[in-house]
Design an enzyme around this catalytic site. Structure first.
Site, short mmCIF file in Angstrom:
data_model
loop_
_atom_site.label_atom_id
_atom_site.label_comp_id
_atom_site.label_asym_id
_atom_site.label_seq_id
_atom_site.Cartn_x
_atom_site.Cartn_y
_atom_site.Cartn_z
N CYS A 2 0.86 -1.18 0.00
CA CYS A 2 0.00 0.00 0.00
C CYS A 2 0.90 1.23 0.00
O CYS A 2 2.12 1.13 0.16
CB CYS A 2 -0.91 0.03 1.23
SG CYS A 2 -2.10 -1.33 1.32
N GLY A 28 -1.21 1.08 -4.89
CA GLY A 28 -2.52 0.55 -4.54
C GLY A 28 -3.61 1.24 -5.33
O GLY A 28 -3.64 2.47 -5.40
N ASN A 102 0.97 0.13 5.78
CA ASN A 102 1.46 -0.62 4.63
C ASN A 102 2.19 -1.84 5.15
O ASN A 102 3.13 -1.72 5.94
CB ASN A 102 2.42 0.25 3.80
CG ASN A 102 3.07 -0.53 2.67
OD1 ASN A 102 2.47 -1.45 2.12
ND2 ASN A 102 4.29 -0.15 2.31
N GLY A 103 1.77 -3.01 4.70
CA GLY A 103 2.42 -4.25 5.13
C GLY A 103 1.39 -5.30 5.49
O GLY A 103 0.23 -5.25 5.06
N TYR A 259 10.14 -4.56 -8.62
CA TYR A 259 8.87 -4.26 -9.28
C TYR A 259 8.03 -3.18 -8.61
O TYR A 259 7.47 -2.31 -9.27
CB TYR A 259 8.04 -5.55 -9.36
CG TYR A 259 6.63 -5.37 -9.86
CD1 TYR A 259 6.36 -5.25 -11.22
CD2 TYR A 259 5.56 -5.31 -8.98
CE1 TYR A 259 5.06 -5.08 -11.69
CE2 TYR A 259 4.26 -5.14 -9.43
CZ TYR A 259 4.01 -5.03 -10.79
OH TYR A 259 2.74 -4.86 -11.24
N ASP A 367 11.29 -9.09 -18.79
CA ASP A 367 10.29 -8.71 -17.80
C ASP A 367 10.96 -8.58 -16.45
O ASP A 367 12.04 -9.14 -16.22
CB ASP A 367 9.16 -9.74 -17.73
CG ASP A 367 7.83 -9.12 -17.30
OD1 ASP A 367 7.84 -7.96 -16.84
OD2 ASP A 367 6.80 -9.79 -17.39
N ASP A 368 10.31 -7.82 -15.53
CA ASP A 368 10.90 -7.67 -14.20
C ASP A 368 10.83 -8.95 -13.41
O ASP A 368 11.69 -9.26 -12.60
CB ASP A 368 10.21 -6.53 -13.43
CG ASP A 368 8.70 -6.63 -13.48
OD1 ASP A 368 8.15 -7.59 -12.92
OD2 ASP A 368 8.06 -5.75 -14.07
#
Length: 508
Positions: A2, A28, A102-103, A259, A367-368
Protein backbone atom coordinates in the site's frame (compact mmCIF):
# COMPACT_ATOMS: atom_id res chain seq x y z
CA UNK A 1 1.75 -3.28 -0.70
CA UNK A 2 0.00 0.00 0.00
CA UNK A 3 1.04 3.64 -0.08
CA UNK A 4 1.02 5.83 3.02
CA UNK A 5 1.59 9.52 3.57
CA UNK A 6 1.67 11.85 6.58
CA UNK A 7 2.08 15.64 6.58
CA UNK A 8 2.48 18.29 9.28
CA UNK A 9 2.45 21.69 7.60
CA UNK A 10 1.88 25.37 8.29
CA UNK A 11 -1.03 25.68 5.82
CA UNK A 12 -3.88 23.39 4.64
CA UNK A 13 -2.65 19.93 3.69
CA UNK A 14 -5.60 18.53 1.74
CA UNK A 15 -4.07 19.30 -1.66
CA UNK A 16 -0.63 18.04 -0.56
CA UNK A 17 -2.14 14.73 0.55
CA UNK A 18 -4.17 14.38 -2.64
CA UNK A 19 -1.16 15.08 -4.88
CA UNK A 20 1.04 12.78 -2.81
CA UNK A 21 -1.42 9.90 -3.05
CA UNK A 22 -1.59 10.30 -6.82
CA UNK A 23 2.19 9.94 -6.94
CA UNK A 24 1.90 6.77 -4.81
CA UNK A 25 -1.07 5.41 -6.81
CA UNK A 26 1.10 2.61 -8.25
CA UNK A 27 1.24 1.14 -4.73
CA UNK A 28 -2.52 0.55 -4.54
CA UNK A 29 -5.53 0.99 -6.77
CA UNK A 30 -8.25 -0.66 -4.71
CA UNK A 31 -9.16 2.21 -2.36
CA UNK A 32 -7.98 5.59 -1.14
CA UNK A 33 -8.47 7.71 1.96
CA UNK A 34 -7.43 11.04 3.46
CA UNK A 35 -7.83 12.26 7.04
CA UNK A 36 -7.03 15.72 8.40
CA UNK A 37 -7.50 17.51 11.71
CA UNK A 38 -8.54 20.97 12.77
CA UNK A 39 -9.72 22.31 16.12
CA UNK A 40 -9.57 18.95 17.88
CA UNK A 41 -11.71 17.25 15.21
CA UNK A 42 -10.79 14.58 12.69
CA UNK A 43 -12.14 14.93 9.15
CA UNK A 44 -11.97 11.92 6.84
CA UNK A 45 -13.12 10.74 3.45
CA UNK A 46 -12.31 7.34 1.95
CA UNK A 47 -13.73 4.90 -0.55
CA UNK A 48 -13.02 2.27 -3.21
CA UNK A 49 -11.26 3.23 -6.40
CA UNK A 50 -8.45 5.45 -7.67
CA UNK A 51 -7.55 8.70 -5.93
CA UNK A 52 -9.00 10.76 -8.78
CA UNK A 53 -12.34 8.92 -8.46
CA UNK A 54 -12.68 8.84 -4.68
CA UNK A 55 -12.22 12.57 -4.07
CA UNK A 56 -14.41 15.33 -5.44
CA UNK A 57 -14.17 19.07 -4.81
CA UNK A 58 -16.78 18.92 -2.05
CA UNK A 59 -14.79 16.19 -0.27
CA UNK A 60 -11.57 18.18 -0.48
CA UNK A 61 -13.22 21.32 0.90
CA UNK A 62 -14.30 19.37 3.98
CA UNK A 63 -10.76 18.08 4.63
CA UNK A 64 -9.56 21.18 6.48
CA UNK A 65 -6.52 21.43 8.73
CA UNK A 66 -2.74 21.72 8.59
CA UNK A 67 -1.88 18.10 9.29
CA UNK A 68 -3.14 14.77 8.11
CA UNK A 69 -2.49 11.32 6.62
CA UNK A 70 -3.37 9.49 3.41
CA UNK A 71 -3.52 5.92 2.15
CA UNK A 72 -3.89 4.04 -1.12
CA UNK A 73 -4.90 0.43 -0.62
CA UNK A 74 -3.82 -2.72 -2.32
CA UNK A 75 -5.63 -5.63 -0.64
CA UNK A 76 -3.39 -8.24 0.96
CA UNK A 77 -5.45 -9.11 4.04
CA UNK A 78 -9.19 -8.95 4.48
CA UNK A 79 -11.54 -8.43 1.54
CA UNK A 80 -10.57 -6.78 -1.72
CA UNK A 81 -14.14 -5.61 -2.20
CA UNK A 82 -15.19 -4.42 1.26
CA UNK A 83 -15.31 -0.60 1.32
CA UNK A 84 -15.25 -0.67 5.13
CA UNK A 85 -11.63 -1.82 4.91
CA UNK A 86 -10.47 1.32 3.11
CA UNK A 87 -8.02 3.24 5.28
CA UNK A 88 -7.34 5.23 7.45
CA UNK A 89 -8.94 3.38 10.39
CA UNK A 90 -10.23 5.23 13.45
CA UNK A 91 -10.58 4.40 17.13
CA UNK A 92 -11.78 6.92 19.69
CA UNK A 93 -10.07 5.59 22.82
CA UNK A 94 -7.65 6.63 24.09
CA UNK A 95 -7.16 10.18 22.82
CA UNK A 96 -8.57 9.47 19.32
CA UNK A 97 -6.36 7.74 16.75
CA UNK A 98 -6.37 7.44 12.96
CA UNK A 99 -3.99 4.95 11.34
CA UNK A 100 -2.80 4.06 7.83
CA UNK A 101 -0.66 0.95 7.36
CA UNK A 102 1.46 -0.62 4.63
CA UNK A 103 2.42 -4.25 5.13
CA UNK A 104 0.93 -7.35 6.69
CA UNK A 105 0.90 -8.70 10.24
CA UNK A 106 1.70 -12.39 10.47
CA UNK A 107 0.14 -12.89 13.92
CA UNK A 108 -3.08 -10.93 13.42
CA UNK A 109 -5.35 -13.87 14.34
CA UNK A 110 -3.54 -14.34 17.63
CA UNK A 111 -3.72 -10.61 18.30
CA UNK A 112 -7.46 -10.56 17.59
CA UNK A 113 -8.00 -13.12 20.33
CA UNK A 114 -5.83 -11.09 22.72
CA UNK A 115 -7.77 -7.94 21.85
CA UNK A 116 -11.06 -9.56 22.71
CA UNK A 117 -10.07 -11.58 25.76
CA UNK A 118 -7.44 -9.41 27.44
CA UNK A 119 -7.56 -5.89 26.01
CA UNK A 120 -11.39 -5.82 25.81
CA UNK A 121 -11.31 -4.34 22.31
CA UNK A 122 -13.58 -5.26 19.42
CA UNK A 123 -12.22 -5.66 15.86
CA UNK A 124 -14.90 -4.78 13.32
CA UNK A 125 -13.29 -5.89 10.02
CA UNK A 126 -11.00 -8.60 8.71
CA UNK A 127 -8.18 -6.11 8.21
CA UNK A 128 -4.92 -6.63 10.07
CA UNK A 129 -4.50 -2.84 9.98
CA UNK A 130 -7.43 -2.45 12.37
CA UNK A 131 -5.76 -5.00 14.64
CA UNK A 132 -2.55 -2.97 14.56
CA UNK A 133 -4.49 0.20 15.39
CA UNK A 134 -6.11 -1.40 18.43
CA UNK A 135 -2.81 -2.82 19.68
CA UNK A 136 -1.33 0.68 19.49
CA UNK A 137 -4.37 2.16 21.23
CA UNK A 138 -4.08 -0.32 24.08
CA UNK A 139 -0.35 0.29 24.46
CA UNK A 140 -0.90 4.06 24.49
CA UNK A 141 -3.50 3.70 27.21
CA UNK A 142 -1.11 1.59 29.28
CA UNK A 143 1.82 3.98 28.73
CA UNK A 144 0.03 7.27 29.36
CA UNK A 145 -0.06 8.92 32.76
CA UNK A 146 -3.78 9.18 33.29
CA UNK A 147 -5.18 11.44 30.59
CA UNK A 148 -1.85 13.12 29.88
CA UNK A 149 0.17 12.04 26.86
CA UNK A 150 3.84 12.91 26.32
CA UNK A 151 6.52 11.76 23.91
CA UNK A 152 7.95 9.18 26.31
CA UNK A 153 4.54 7.53 26.60
CA UNK A 154 4.14 7.49 22.80
CA UNK A 155 7.55 5.90 22.27
CA UNK A 156 6.87 3.33 25.04
CA UNK A 157 3.63 2.46 23.27
CA UNK A 158 5.47 1.85 19.99
CA UNK A 159 7.91 -0.39 21.87
CA UNK A 160 4.87 -2.33 23.06
CA UNK A 161 3.64 -2.66 19.48
CA UNK A 162 7.02 -4.05 18.42
CA UNK A 163 6.90 -6.62 21.23
CA UNK A 164 3.42 -7.81 20.30
CA UNK A 165 3.19 -7.47 16.52
CA UNK A 166 5.05 -9.61 14.03
CA UNK A 167 5.35 -9.18 10.29
CA UNK A 168 5.77 -6.11 8.12
CA UNK A 169 4.41 -2.68 8.94
CA UNK A 170 5.15 0.89 8.00
CA UNK A 171 2.63 3.11 9.77
CA UNK A 172 1.44 6.71 10.01
CA UNK A 173 -0.88 7.67 12.88
CA UNK A 174 -2.74 10.83 13.86
CA UNK A 175 -3.05 11.30 17.62
CA UNK A 176 -5.83 13.80 18.33
CA UNK A 177 -4.58 17.01 19.88
CA UNK A 178 -0.96 15.86 19.77
CA UNK A 179 0.49 15.18 16.34
CA UNK A 180 1.75 12.71 13.75
CA UNK A 181 3.39 9.41 14.68
CA UNK A 182 5.21 7.21 12.15
CA UNK A 183 7.09 3.96 12.70
CA UNK A 184 8.55 0.98 10.88
CA UNK A 185 8.81 -2.68 11.87
CA UNK A 186 12.11 -3.93 13.38
CA UNK A 187 13.11 -5.54 10.06
CA UNK A 188 12.34 -2.53 7.87
CA UNK A 189 10.58 -4.76 5.35
CA UNK A 190 8.27 -2.09 3.96
CA UNK A 191 9.76 1.32 3.05
CA UNK A 192 9.25 4.62 4.87
CA UNK A 193 11.07 7.94 4.37
CA UNK A 194 10.91 11.33 6.05
CA UNK A 195 11.45 14.76 4.50
CA UNK A 196 11.38 18.44 5.47
CA UNK A 197 10.39 21.73 3.89
CA UNK A 198 11.49 25.13 5.14
CA UNK A 199 8.84 27.83 4.67
CA UNK A 200 8.48 31.34 6.01
CA UNK A 201 6.03 30.19 8.69
CA UNK A 202 8.35 27.42 9.93
CA UNK A 203 9.25 23.81 9.22
CA UNK A 204 6.95 21.34 7.47
CA UNK A 205 7.35 17.57 7.62
CA UNK A 206 6.35 14.72 5.35
CA UNK A 207 6.52 10.95 5.85
CA UNK A 208 5.87 8.70 2.85
CA UNK A 209 6.30 5.21 1.45
CA UNK A 210 8.64 6.43 -1.29
CA UNK A 211 10.96 9.38 -1.80
CA UNK A 212 9.24 10.31 -5.07
CA UNK A 213 6.46 11.89 -2.99
CA UNK A 214 9.06 14.24 -1.51
CA UNK A 215 10.27 15.28 -4.96
CA UNK A 216 6.82 16.04 -6.32
CA UNK A 217 5.59 17.89 -3.22
CA UNK A 218 8.71 20.05 -2.89
CA UNK A 219 10.14 18.47 0.28
CA UNK A 220 13.79 17.62 0.80
CA UNK A 221 14.31 14.01 1.75
CA UNK A 222 16.19 13.66 5.03
CA UNK A 223 16.52 9.90 5.38
CA UNK A 224 14.76 6.58 5.67
CA UNK A 225 12.98 5.80 8.89
CA UNK A 226 15.21 3.14 10.46
CA UNK A 227 13.88 -0.35 11.23
CA UNK A 228 12.21 -0.22 14.64
CA UNK A 229 12.38 3.57 14.78
CA UNK A 230 9.47 5.86 15.63
CA UNK A 231 9.12 9.50 14.58
CA UNK A 232 6.84 11.93 16.40
CA UNK A 233 5.98 15.38 15.02
CA UNK A 234 3.66 17.54 17.09
CA UNK A 235 1.20 19.98 15.56
CA UNK A 236 3.70 22.84 16.06
CA UNK A 237 6.25 21.03 13.88
CA UNK A 238 8.60 19.85 16.64
CA UNK A 239 10.38 16.68 15.51
CA UNK A 240 11.40 13.79 17.79
CA UNK A 241 12.64 10.29 16.98
CA UNK A 242 13.63 7.24 19.01
CA UNK A 243 14.64 3.65 18.44
CA UNK A 244 11.81 1.62 19.98
CA UNK A 245 12.78 -1.99 19.19
CA UNK A 246 15.10 -4.13 21.32
CA UNK A 247 16.61 -5.83 18.27
CA UNK A 248 16.61 -4.68 14.65
CA UNK A 249 17.75 -6.15 11.33
CA UNK A 250 17.65 -4.11 8.13
CA UNK A 251 15.97 -6.45 5.64
CA UNK A 252 14.15 -4.44 2.96
CA UNK A 253 11.81 -6.33 0.66
CA UNK A 254 13.63 -7.23 -2.54
CA UNK A 255 10.43 -6.99 -4.56
CA UNK A 256 10.39 -3.23 -3.94
CA UNK A 257 13.51 -2.92 -6.09
CA UNK A 258 12.39 -5.50 -8.65
CA UNK A 259 8.87 -4.26 -9.28
CA UNK A 260 6.87 -2.44 -6.63
CA UNK A 261 8.60 0.94 -6.28
CA UNK A 262 8.76 3.70 -8.86
CA UNK A 263 12.14 3.85 -10.64
CA UNK A 264 12.66 7.47 -9.55
CA UNK A 265 12.45 6.54 -5.86
CA UNK A 266 15.32 5.99 -3.44
CA UNK A 267 14.68 3.30 -0.81
CA UNK A 268 17.13 2.52 1.99
CA UNK A 269 19.83 4.44 0.16
CA UNK A 270 19.26 2.55 -3.10
CA UNK A 271 18.23 4.23 -6.33
CA UNK A 272 15.53 1.91 -7.65
CA UNK A 273 16.42 2.85 -11.24
CA UNK A 274 20.12 2.19 -10.75
CA UNK A 275 19.43 -1.17 -9.09
CA UNK A 276 17.31 -2.23 -12.08
CA UNK A 277 20.09 -1.24 -14.46
CA UNK A 278 22.44 -3.43 -12.43
CA UNK A 279 19.94 -6.30 -12.63
CA UNK A 280 20.17 -6.07 -16.41
CA UNK A 281 23.96 -6.09 -16.23
CA UNK A 282 24.08 -9.30 -14.20
CA UNK A 283 21.38 -10.96 -16.31
CA UNK A 284 23.20 -10.15 -19.57
CA UNK A 285 26.37 -11.73 -18.21
CA UNK A 286 24.43 -14.86 -17.25
CA UNK A 287 22.82 -15.07 -20.69
CA UNK A 288 26.28 -14.99 -22.28
CA UNK A 289 27.31 -17.92 -20.07
CA UNK A 290 24.27 -20.19 -20.28
CA UNK A 291 22.86 -19.34 -23.73
CA UNK A 292 25.97 -18.47 -25.78
CA UNK A 293 24.49 -19.75 -29.04
CA UNK A 294 21.11 -18.05 -28.76
CA UNK A 295 20.35 -16.10 -31.92
CA UNK A 296 18.81 -12.79 -30.83
CA UNK A 297 18.13 -9.85 -33.13
CA UNK A 298 16.58 -7.38 -30.71
CA UNK A 299 15.86 -6.78 -27.01
CA UNK A 300 12.32 -5.65 -26.16
CA UNK A 301 11.09 -4.74 -22.66
CA UNK A 302 7.67 -5.58 -21.27
CA UNK A 303 6.72 -2.13 -19.97
CA UNK A 304 7.24 -0.50 -17.59
CA UNK A 305 9.33 -1.84 -14.71
CA UNK A 306 11.69 -3.87 -16.89
CA UNK A 307 12.91 -1.01 -19.11
CA UNK A 308 16.13 -0.18 -17.20
CA UNK A 309 17.13 -3.88 -17.09
CA UNK A 310 16.28 -4.39 -20.77
CA UNK A 311 18.28 -1.33 -21.88
CA UNK A 312 21.35 -2.49 -19.97
CA UNK A 313 21.00 -6.04 -21.34
CA UNK A 314 20.88 -4.68 -24.89
CA UNK A 315 23.94 -2.52 -24.21
CA UNK A 316 26.03 -5.35 -22.74
CA UNK A 317 24.92 -7.83 -25.41
CA UNK A 318 25.61 -5.28 -28.18
CA UNK A 319 22.08 -5.71 -29.51
CA UNK A 320 19.45 -3.17 -30.62
CA UNK A 321 16.95 -2.05 -27.99
CA UNK A 322 13.43 -1.53 -29.29
CA UNK A 323 10.02 -0.71 -27.86
CA UNK A 324 7.72 -3.43 -29.16
CA UNK A 325 4.76 -3.02 -26.83
CA UNK A 326 2.57 0.01 -26.29
CA UNK A 327 0.91 0.24 -22.90
CA UNK A 328 -2.60 1.53 -22.35
CA UNK A 329 -2.16 3.86 -19.35
CA UNK A 330 -5.81 3.61 -18.41
CA UNK A 331 -5.78 -0.10 -17.55
CA UNK A 332 -4.70 -1.09 -14.04
CA UNK A 333 -1.52 -3.03 -13.33
CA UNK A 334 -2.40 -6.67 -13.95
CA UNK A 335 -0.38 -7.95 -10.99
CA UNK A 336 -2.50 -6.13 -8.45
CA UNK A 337 -5.89 -6.93 -9.94
CA UNK A 338 -7.80 -9.48 -7.81
CA UNK A 339 -9.08 -12.52 -9.68
CA UNK A 340 -7.34 -14.61 -12.32
CA UNK A 341 -10.10 -14.16 -14.91
CA UNK A 342 -9.77 -10.38 -14.73
CA UNK A 343 -5.99 -10.67 -15.06
CA UNK A 344 -6.18 -12.81 -18.23
CA UNK A 345 -8.69 -10.48 -19.82
CA UNK A 346 -6.68 -7.37 -19.05
CA UNK A 347 -3.36 -8.35 -20.68
CA UNK A 348 -4.42 -7.61 -24.26
CA UNK A 349 -6.37 -4.57 -23.15
CA UNK A 350 -3.24 -3.32 -21.46
CA UNK A 351 -0.58 -4.07 -24.10
CA UNK A 352 -0.55 -3.88 -27.87
CA UNK A 353 2.29 -4.84 -30.21
CA UNK A 354 4.14 -2.79 -32.82
CA UNK A 355 4.30 -5.52 -35.51
CA UNK A 356 7.32 -4.17 -37.40
CA UNK A 357 9.50 -4.63 -34.31
CA UNK A 358 8.66 -8.35 -34.24
CA UNK A 359 8.13 -9.38 -37.86
CA UNK A 360 10.78 -11.85 -38.98
CA UNK A 361 12.95 -11.28 -35.89
CA UNK A 362 14.29 -13.39 -33.04
CA UNK A 363 13.38 -11.34 -30.00
CA UNK A 364 14.46 -11.34 -26.37
CA UNK A 365 11.61 -10.15 -24.15
CA UNK A 366 12.69 -8.81 -20.75
CA UNK A 367 10.29 -8.71 -17.80
CA UNK A 368 10.90 -7.67 -14.20
CA UNK A 369 9.58 -10.99 -12.90
CA UNK A 370 7.36 -13.95 -13.73
CA UNK A 371 4.84 -14.64 -10.98
CA UNK A 372 1.79 -16.56 -12.14
CA UNK A 373 2.90 -16.99 -15.74
CA UNK A 374 -0.47 -16.16 -17.29
CA UNK A 375 0.70 -12.72 -18.43
CA UNK A 376 3.96 -14.13 -19.82
CA UNK A 377 2.09 -16.77 -21.81
CA UNK A 378 -0.17 -14.13 -23.36
CA UNK A 379 2.76 -11.85 -24.18
CA UNK A 380 4.78 -14.61 -25.86
CA UNK A 381 1.71 -15.47 -27.92
CA UNK A 382 1.26 -11.80 -28.87
CA UNK A 383 4.90 -11.63 -30.02
CA UNK A 384 4.45 -14.68 -32.22
CA UNK A 385 1.20 -13.32 -33.66
CA UNK A 386 3.08 -10.10 -34.49
CA UNK A 387 5.51 -12.17 -36.62
CA UNK A 388 8.42 -13.05 -34.33
CA UNK A 389 10.43 -16.05 -35.58
CA UNK A 390 11.68 -16.91 -32.10
CA UNK A 391 10.74 -15.59 -28.68
CA UNK A 392 13.13 -15.76 -25.75
CA UNK A 393 12.10 -14.59 -22.27
CA UNK A 394 14.36 -13.13 -19.57
CA UNK A 395 13.30 -12.38 -16.01
CA UNK A 396 15.24 -9.77 -14.03
CA UNK A 397 14.18 -11.64 -10.85
CA UNK A 398 14.65 -15.28 -9.84
CA UNK A 399 11.75 -17.77 -9.99
CA UNK A 400 8.97 -16.87 -7.54
CA UNK A 401 8.40 -20.20 -5.78
CA UNK A 402 7.05 -19.30 -2.35
CA UNK A 403 4.23 -17.32 -0.78
CA UNK A 404 4.84 -13.77 0.32
CA UNK A 405 3.29 -12.98 3.69
CA UNK A 406 4.60 -9.45 4.20
CA UNK A 407 2.20 -7.45 2.07
CA UNK A 408 2.36 -8.70 -1.53
CA UNK A 409 -0.64 -10.54 -2.91
CA UNK A 410 0.85 -13.87 -3.97
CA UNK A 411 -0.22 -16.09 -1.10
CA UNK A 412 -1.30 -19.24 -2.96
CA UNK A 413 1.53 -21.50 -4.05
CA UNK A 414 -0.74 -23.21 -6.57
CA UNK A 415 -0.93 -19.87 -8.43
CA UNK A 416 2.85 -19.54 -8.80
CA UNK A 417 4.11 -21.02 -12.06
CA UNK A 418 7.55 -21.77 -10.60
CA UNK A 419 6.31 -23.41 -7.37
CA UNK A 420 6.26 -26.92 -8.86
CA UNK A 421 8.14 -26.54 -12.16
CA UNK A 422 11.76 -26.27 -13.21
CA UNK A 423 12.90 -23.66 -15.73
CA UNK A 424 12.51 -25.99 -18.74
CA UNK A 425 8.92 -26.75 -17.73
CA UNK A 426 8.17 -23.06 -17.18
CA UNK A 427 9.62 -22.24 -20.61
CA UNK A 428 7.34 -24.83 -22.18
CA UNK A 429 4.35 -23.61 -20.16
CA UNK A 430 4.69 -20.00 -21.35
CA UNK A 431 5.47 -21.09 -24.92
CA UNK A 432 8.92 -19.49 -25.23
CA UNK A 433 11.89 -20.77 -27.23
CA UNK A 434 14.20 -20.06 -24.31
CA UNK A 435 13.98 -18.76 -20.75
CA UNK A 436 16.54 -17.28 -18.41
CA UNK A 437 16.06 -16.20 -14.80
CA UNK A 438 18.25 -13.96 -12.65
CA UNK A 439 20.18 -15.84 -9.97
CA UNK A 440 19.25 -14.79 -6.44
CA UNK A 441 22.89 -14.12 -5.55
CA UNK A 442 23.19 -11.84 -8.56
CA UNK A 443 19.96 -10.03 -7.66
CA UNK A 444 21.29 -9.30 -4.19
CA UNK A 445 24.63 -8.23 -5.65
CA UNK A 446 22.87 -5.87 -8.08
CA UNK A 447 21.09 -3.98 -5.28
CA UNK A 448 24.08 -4.14 -2.96
CA UNK A 449 26.24 -2.63 -5.69
CA UNK A 450 24.20 0.56 -5.29
CA UNK A 451 24.32 0.52 -1.48
CA UNK A 452 26.96 -1.86 -0.06
CA UNK A 453 25.77 -1.10 3.49
CA UNK A 454 22.72 -3.37 3.06
CA UNK A 455 23.82 -6.84 4.04
CA UNK A 456 20.45 -8.58 4.20
CA UNK A 457 17.21 -8.62 2.21
CA UNK A 458 13.73 -10.06 2.61
CA UNK A 459 13.65 -12.56 -0.27
CA UNK A 460 11.14 -15.13 0.97
CA UNK A 461 9.20 -15.36 -2.30
CA UNK A 462 12.42 -16.56 -3.97
CA UNK A 463 14.04 -18.74 -1.30
CA UNK A 464 11.28 -19.50 1.25
CA UNK A 465 13.27 -17.94 4.11
CA UNK A 466 11.00 -15.71 6.21
CA UNK A 467 12.98 -13.12 8.15
CA UNK A 468 10.53 -12.81 11.04
CA UNK A 469 11.10 -16.46 11.91
CA UNK A 470 7.46 -17.23 12.75
CA UNK A 471 6.13 -18.66 9.47
CA UNK A 472 5.20 -22.34 9.58
CA UNK A 473 3.69 -24.65 6.94
CA UNK A 474 0.47 -24.55 8.94
CA UNK A 475 0.43 -20.76 8.74
CA UNK A 476 0.96 -20.82 4.97
CA UNK A 477 -1.82 -23.36 4.52
CA UNK A 478 -4.10 -21.23 6.67
CA UNK A 479 -3.63 -18.02 4.70
CA UNK A 480 -4.07 -19.90 1.43
CA UNK A 481 -7.37 -21.33 2.63
CA UNK A 482 -8.56 -17.91 3.78
CA UNK A 483 -7.41 -16.37 0.51
CA UNK A 484 -9.39 -18.90 -1.52
CA UNK A 485 -12.47 -18.45 0.64
CA UNK A 486 -12.20 -14.67 0.41
CA UNK A 487 -12.14 -14.50 -3.40
CA UNK A 488 -15.75 -13.33 -3.64
CA UNK A 489 -17.12 -11.63 -6.71
CA UNK A 490 -17.59 -7.92 -6.46
CA UNK A 491 -21.33 -8.49 -6.85
CA UNK A 492 -21.40 -10.02 -3.38
CA UNK A 493 -20.25 -6.87 -1.63
CA UNK A 494 -21.66 -3.41 -1.39
CA UNK A 495 -19.89 -0.45 -2.94
CA UNK A 496 -20.09 3.22 -2.13
CA UNK A 497 -17.88 5.74 -0.43
CA UNK A 498 -17.52 6.51 3.23
CA UNK A 499 -17.53 10.00 4.68
CA UNK A 500 -16.80 10.62 8.31
CA UNK A 501 -16.47 13.66 10.55
CA UNK A 502 -15.01 12.53 13.82
CA UNK A 503 -14.86 14.54 17.03
CA UNK A 504 -11.43 14.12 18.60
CA UNK A 505 -10.17 15.01 22.01
CA UNK A 506 -9.07 18.58 22.76
CA UNK A 507 -5.44 19.54 23.00
CA UNK A 508 -3.71 17.96 25.96
Amino acid sequence: MCGILGVVATSPVNQLLYDGLQVLQHRGQDAAGIATSEGGRFLMHKGPGLVRDVFRTRNMRNLVGNWGIGHVRYPTAGSAYNPAEAQPFYVNSPFGLLLAHNGNLTNSEELKREMFLSDLRHINTNSDSEVLLNVLAHELQAAAKGFKLDEDAVFRAVSGVHRRCRGAYAVVVMIAGYGLLAFRDPYGIRPLVVGRNEVEAGQEWLVASESVAMDVLGFRMLRDVAPGEAILIDTQGNFRSRQCADKTVEAPCMFEFVYLARPDSIIDGVSVYESRVKMGEFLADKLKRVMPHAEIDVVIPIPDSSRPSAMEMAHRLNLPYREGFVKNRYIGRTFIMPGQAIRRKSVRQKLNTIPQEFRGKKVLLVDDSIVRGTTSREIVMMAREAGAEKVYMASAAPPVRYANVYGIDMPTRAELIAASRDEAQICQEIGADGLIYQDLADLKAAVRAVNPAISFFETSCFDGCYVTGDITPEYLNGIENRHDAGNLSSDESEGGQLDLNLVGSHDN
